[in-house]
Design an enzyme around this catalytic site. Structure first.
Site, PDB file in Angstrom:
ATOM      1  N   SER A 162      12.019 -23.467  13.775  1.00 42.40           N
ATOM      2  CA  SER A 162      11.947 -23.623  12.161  1.00 42.40           C
ATOM      3  C   SER A 162      11.819 -24.613  11.606  1.00 42.40           C
ATOM      4  CB  SER A 162      13.333 -22.596  11.564  1.00 42.40           C
ATOM      5  OG  SER A 162      13.425 -22.882  10.246  1.00 42.40           O
ATOM      6  N   TYR A 210      22.340 -22.967  11.674  1.00 47.52           N
ATOM      7  CA  TYR A 210      20.870 -22.539  12.006  1.00 47.52           C
ATOM      8  C   TYR A 210      19.900 -23.693  12.302  1.00 47.52           C
ATOM      9  CZ  TYR A 210      16.324 -19.943  10.484  1.00 47.52           C
ATOM     10  OH  TYR A 210      15.334 -19.369  10.521  1.00 47.52           O
TER      11      TYR A 210
HETATM   12  N1  LIG Z   1      11.674 -15.460   7.679  1.00 45.10           N
HETATM   13  C1  LIG Z   1      11.467 -17.008   7.604  1.00 45.10           C
HETATM   14  O1  LIG Z   1      11.341 -17.627   6.360  1.00 45.10           O
HETATM   15  C2  LIG Z   1      11.780 -17.569   8.649  1.00 45.10           C
HETATM   16  C3  LIG Z   1      11.622 -19.055   8.701  1.00 45.10           C
HETATM   17  C4  LIG Z   1      11.652 -19.906   9.763  1.00 45.10           C
HETATM   18  C5  LIG Z   1      12.154 -19.293  10.947  1.00 45.10           C
HETATM   19  N2  LIG Z   1      12.170 -18.207  11.244  1.00 45.10           N
HETATM   20  C6  LIG Z   1      12.460 -17.528  12.354  1.00 45.10           C
HETATM   21  O2  LIG Z   1      11.512 -16.395  12.887  1.00 45.10           O
HETATM   22  C7  LIG Z   1      12.304 -15.639  13.696  1.00 45.10           C
HETATM   23  C8  LIG Z   1      12.067 -14.060  13.101  1.00 45.10           C
HETATM   24  O3  LIG Z   1      12.650 -14.231  11.494  1.00 45.10           O
HETATM   25  P1  LIG Z   1      12.422 -12.908  10.475  1.00 45.10           P
HETATM   26  O4  LIG Z   1      12.476 -13.468   9.233  1.00 45.10           O
HETATM   27  O5  LIG Z   1      11.373 -12.165  10.953  1.00 45.10           O
HETATM   28  O6  LIG Z   1      13.763 -12.215  10.752  1.00 45.10           O
HETATM   29  P2  LIG Z   1      14.493 -11.017  10.534  1.00 45.10           P
HETATM   30  O7  LIG Z   1      16.061 -11.000  10.123  1.00 45.10           O
HETATM   31  O8  LIG Z   1      13.653 -10.195   9.276  1.00 45.10           O
HETATM   32  O9  LIG Z   1      14.206  -9.931  11.833  1.00 45.10           O
HETATM   33  C9  LIG Z   1      15.083 -10.502  12.919  1.00 45.10           C
HETATM   34  C10 LIG Z   1      15.147  -9.325  13.991  1.00 45.10           C
HETATM   35  O10 LIG Z   1      16.140  -9.810  15.071  1.00 45.10           O
HETATM   36  C11 LIG Z   1      16.891  -8.697  15.315  1.00 45.10           C
HETATM   37  N3  LIG Z   1      18.339  -9.179  15.818  1.00 45.10           N
HETATM   38  C12 LIG Z   1      19.105 -10.109  15.302  1.00 45.10           C
HETATM   39  N4  LIG Z   1      20.333 -10.270  16.102  1.00 45.10           N
HETATM   40  C13 LIG Z   1      19.975  -9.767  17.159  1.00 45.10           C
HETATM   41  C14 LIG Z   1      20.662  -9.539  18.322  1.00 45.10           C
HETATM   42  N5  LIG Z   1      21.892 -10.063  18.539  1.00 45.10           N
HETATM   43  N6  LIG Z   1      20.233  -8.879  19.243  1.00 45.10           N
HETATM   44  C15 LIG Z   1      19.139  -8.209  19.284  1.00 45.10           C
HETATM   45  N7  LIG Z   1      18.251  -8.226  17.982  1.00 45.10           N
HETATM   46  C16 LIG Z   1      18.765  -8.985  16.974  1.00 45.10           C
HETATM   47  C17 LIG Z   1      17.353  -7.920  13.847  1.00 45.10           C
HETATM   48  O11 LIG Z   1      17.713  -6.679  14.144  1.00 45.10           O
HETATM   49  C18 LIG Z   1      15.953  -8.079  13.521  1.00 45.10           C
HETATM   50  O12 LIG Z   1      14.957  -6.986  13.697  1.00 45.10           O
HETATM   51  C19 LIG Z   1      13.781 -15.958  13.736  1.00 45.10           C
HETATM   52  O13 LIG Z   1      14.042 -16.699  14.833  1.00 45.10           O
HETATM   53  C20 LIG Z   1      13.899 -16.899  12.432  1.00 45.10           C
HETATM   54  O14 LIG Z   1      14.815 -17.753  12.607  1.00 45.10           O
HETATM   55  C21 LIG Z   1      11.902 -17.210  10.152  1.00 45.10           C
END
Ligand SMILES: NC(=O)c1ccc[n+]([C@@H]2O[C@H](COP(=O)([O-])OP(=O)(O)OC[C@H]3O[C@@H](n4cnc5c(N)ncnc54)[C@H](O)[C@@H]3O)[C@@H](O)[C@H]2O)c1
Length: 267
Positions: A152, A165
């Site tokens: 991120s 985070y």
């Molecule tokens: N959305 C953003 O703006 C953003 C920005 C920077 C980084 N990211 C990173 O991208 C990745 C995906 O993010 P997203 O926004 O799609 O997240 P999201 O929360 O929409 O989806 C995450 C998924 O991970 C699953 N998950 C969470 N904990 C879990 C566990 N203990 N075991 C198994 N599955 C688990 C959830 O059920 C969910 O389906 C993450 O690593 C996030 O930190 C996202």
């Protein structure tokens, strides 16, 4: 099917929604033969698996809690067994403090140890454990084995009220480098998104006193005036996993609409 990921077997964690779902579908679209869709949520994992099948690839929905070591081990072994090996691992799943605490106290001096541990276990420890268990399978792969990690922009610069985070994402960026070193010729890279329109980002906005103001505040530093799209991140992840990125390893790719390019905010 022809494509830059032709014939690859893939495991995507956190693939029930958001970026992970888009990555699973895009892998199939670009020719992957089989995609393991891992998530702790059975229903959403099954939905993603259907979307992958609709693109012509095999799919296996796997329920896994990344905070539990044996569950992580089982996820990797089941994938390798079902698909007769593993070529690409995408450590996508991640959580942010707001998922665990409704409390406004999310600063360095106010976060609880429970929340710190919960974020650490999913965002960093599970990425390492999954990589460790997948390593023997990836080393056996003869189809350009690769790992792609979700980091991120929070791992590159400081953001308020999400200390675990940011620290764990900085850890993922470094874990990406040491993994590339220790597992070569298996490649390992990571993507660093800014604000992408997913349930995670929407939950973060919703936790603020003024949801819309929070969205404006987070996107104001961007040079591209909108939220990022999951498909945009998925295409980057697929590029990094493919032979088109054969000379790229140990690297971090920012995908943030230009937010980290300067120190300003738009009017
Ligand atoms: N959305 C953003 O703006 C953003 C920005 C920077 C980084 N990211 C990173 O991208 C990745 C995906 O993010 P997203 O926004 O799609 O997240 P999201 O929360 O929409 O989806 C995450 C998924 O991970 C699953 N998950 C969470 N904990 C879990 C566990 N203990 N075991 C198994 N599955 C688990 C959830 O059920 C969910 O389906 C993450 O690593 C996030 O930190 C996202």
């Amino acid at each position: 099917m022809l494509g830059s990921l032709s014939g690859r077997t893939v495991l995507v964690t956190g693939a029930g929604q958001g970026i992970g779902r888009a990555v699973a579908v895009q892998m199939a679209r670009q020719g992957a033969s089989a995609v393991a869709v891992a998530d702790r949520n059975k229903e959403t994992a099954a939905e993603t698996a259907e979307l992958v099948r609709a693109e012509g690839a095999r799919a296996e929905a796997i329920v896994c809690d990344l905070r539990v070591r044996d569950s992580v081990h089982e996820m990797v072994e089941r994938t390798a067994e079902c698909f007769d090996g593993l070529d690409v691992l995408v450590n996508n799943a991640g959580v942010i403090e707001t998922a665990f605490t409704a409390e406004p106290e999310r600063g360095v001096d106010s976060l609880s140890e429970e929340v710190w541990d919960a974020v650490y276990e999913v965002n960093l420890k599970a990425v390492w454990l999954t990589t460790k268990f997948a390593a023997p399978h990836l080393r056996r792969s003869r189809r350009g084995p690769a790992i792609v990690n979700a980091a991120s922009v929070s791992g590159l610069t400081g953001f308020p009220n999400a200390p675990a985070y940011g620290v764990t994402k900085a850890g993922v960026i470094h874990l990406t480098k040491v993994t590339a070193v220790d597992l070569a010729p298996v490649r390992c890279n990571c993507f660093c998104p800014g604000v992408i329109d997913t349930p995670l980002a929407q939950g973060y906005f919703a936790a603020a006193a003024d949801r819309d103001a929070m969205e404006r505040e987070l996107t104001a530093p961007q040079l591209v005036e909108r939220l990022g799209r999951v498909e945009e991140v998925a295409k980057l992840a697929c590029f990094l996993a493919s032979d088109d990125a054969a000379f790229i390893t140990g690297a971090s790719y920012v995908i943030d609409g230009g937010a980290l390019a300067w120190l300003g905010v738009r009017d």
